[in-house]
Motif scaffolding. Structure first.
Motif, short mmCIF file in Angstrom:
data_model
loop_
_atom_site.label_atom_id
_atom_site.label_comp_id
_atom_site.label_asym_id
_atom_site.label_seq_id
_atom_site.Cartn_x
_atom_site.Cartn_y
_atom_site.Cartn_z
N LEU A 173 6.92 -1.05 -0.13
CA LEU A 173 6.50 -0.24 -1.27
C LEU A 173 7.17 1.13 -1.16
CD1 LEU A 173 2.63 -0.97 -1.16
CD2 LEU A 173 4.44 -2.36 -2.20
N TYR A 174 7.88 1.54 -2.22
CA TYR A 174 8.52 2.85 -2.24
C TYR A 174 7.70 3.78 -3.11
CZ TYR A 174 12.73 0.79 -0.20
OH TYR A 174 13.62 0.18 0.63
N GLY A 175 7.19 4.87 -2.50
CA GLY A 175 6.28 5.77 -3.21
C GLY A 175 4.87 5.26 -2.97
N PHE A 176 3.93 6.19 -2.75
CA PHE A 176 2.59 5.72 -2.41
C PHE A 176 1.53 6.52 -3.16
CE2 PHE A 176 -1.03 4.65 0.34
CZ PHE A 176 -0.87 3.28 0.33
N ALA A 180 0.42 2.14 -5.78
CA ALA A 180 0.75 1.55 -4.48
C ALA A 180 -0.47 1.47 -3.57
CB ALA A 180 1.87 2.36 -3.82
N HIS A 181 -1.37 2.44 -3.65
CA HIS A 181 -2.51 2.40 -2.73
C HIS A 181 -3.48 1.27 -3.08
CE1 HIS A 181 -5.70 4.43 -5.10
NE2 HIS A 181 -6.50 4.35 -4.04
N ILE A 182 -3.46 0.83 -4.33
CA ILE A 182 -4.25 -0.34 -4.73
C ILE A 182 -3.52 -1.62 -4.30
CG2 ILE A 182 -5.18 -1.63 -6.71
CD1 ILE A 182 -5.35 1.17 -8.17
N ILE A 183 -2.21 -1.67 -4.57
CA ILE A 183 -1.44 -2.89 -4.30
C ILE A 183 -1.32 -3.17 -2.80
CG2 ILE A 183 0.84 -3.98 -4.62
CD1 ILE A 183 -1.21 -3.66 -7.11
N LEU A 184 -1.24 -2.13 -2.00
CA LEU A 184 -1.21 -2.34 -0.54
C LEU A 184 -2.44 -3.16 -0.11
CD1 LEU A 184 -0.42 0.09 2.33
CD2 LEU A 184 -2.55 -1.12 2.37
#
Ligand SMILES: [Zn+2]
Ligand SMILES: [Zn+2]
Length: 333
Positions: A173-176, A180-184
């Motif tokens: 994941l690029y950018g957080f 991204a914090h949900i998808i992680l």
């Protein structure tokens, strides 16, 4: 009703949204009038406010991750009743008639319109939505934690599905930010390995806390090449390195609605070996329904930063500067 209104696009630092007193809108026969409880902020709001996206309508009330309660239903509405809890997302309406709409790709509809862009959104005490495009939410949900799912969650989920990675594989994941914090967390629940590339130390810290298997500021240091990568940051210069550090046959998904131009690509270094690049354009309603179903069976921890309606400019300014971690949510008192 009170609303934060954009009359002229401008940099967020000059606070382009003004608090105004507007009439409460009247729903058409197919629409619901919704009393807004909260509305999560999104980078797309910044692109609309600052002018990277051309205006579709001015003045406009932005905001497209809305949770509220149905206050009034139009004469032809059948699914919702007064008092129901409802979610409103970016995809506001499609033509239901074009080739894309007829083949399950309504996110690509030729005549689609978007919340807070073509029609007024959620930075206000009340808003409208066609009931066919509203999401029914359980009455007992935590509204503030659900709001970020309505764009950051849904678009991120669509990007995640496009990777087609399976248990045991690696996604980078690029950018957080919010998405991204949900998808992680979804990726970890699916037993995949997750690498996070971010320049922001607080974002890196959150990624570690949420279970990232590797966190760093450059893909060259990743322990192995990922099977797929998703770029969440609106930065086209990430495309060449993300392609370079991708397994043969890997997929690179671009999850932004707006992205700066990409530098030139070299065939051998970036594209050969059947690497694929795919952008994500909005979402279908079934993406949203699927996400809400998935989330029900998982422990997803959404980090929120709250602000009141009058402080919407300020919260968006913080998003631009990367001041907070997770999602920003405007709460209507
Ligand atoms: Zn269509
Ligand atoms: Zn959004």
């Amino acid at each position: 009703m009170k609303a934060m209104v954009l009359r002229k696009q401008g940099l967020i630092d000059i606070f382009p949204l003004n608090m105004e007193e507007w009439e409460i809108p009247e729903p058409s026969e197919e629409e619901l009038l919704v009393r807004v409880s909260c509305c999560a902020i999104c980078r797309t709001d910044l692109h609309i406010i600052e002018g990277e996206l051309p205006p579709k309508r001015l003045p406009i009330i932005p905001g497209h991750q809305i949770v509220g309660v149905v206050e009034k239903v139009g004469g032809k509405c059948k699914k919702f009743n007064k008092g129901d809890k409802v979610g409103i997302a970016w995809l506001r309406k499609t033509c239901e008639n074009c080739l894309f709409c007829n083949t399950g790709k309504e996110n690509l509809c030729e005549n689609s319109i978007y919340t807070g862009y073509h029609e007024n959104g959620g930075y206000a005490e009340y808003t409208l939505i066609d009931e066919e495009y509203a999401y029914m939410l359980p009455k007992n949900i935590d509204e503030v934690r659900v709001a970020p799912l309505l764009c950051a969650g849904i678009i991120g989920y669509r990007a995640w599905k496009k990777t087609e990675i399976i248990k045991g594989q690696v996604v980078a994941l690029y950018g957080f930010g919010a998405s991204a914090h949900i998808i992680l967390q979804i990726a970890k629940a699916k037993e995949t390995y997750v690498y996070v590339v971010s320049q922001n130390e607080r974002h890196q810290q959150l990624a570690k806390e949420l279970g990232a298997d590797w966190v760093g500021n450059t893909p060259s240091k990743m322990p192995e090449l990922p099977d797929a990568s998703i770029i969440f940051a609106p930065n086209g210069s990430l495309i060449p390195p993300a392609l370079q550090y991708l397994k043969k046959g890997g997929k690179l998904i671009l999850a932004g609605i707006y992205m700066s131009d990409t530098p030139p690509l070299e065939y051998e270094k970036h594209l050969f070996y059947e690497k694929q690049i795919l952008s994500v354009s909005a979402n279908t309603r079934s993406d949203g329904q699927e996400l809400f179903k998935e989330i029900n069976n998982m422990q997803v921890n959404i980090h929120v930063n709250k602000a009141s309606l009058k402080d919407t400019n300020h919260l968006l300014q913080k998003l631009k500067k990367g001041v907070f971690i997770g999602s920003g949510v405007v709460v209507i008192d």
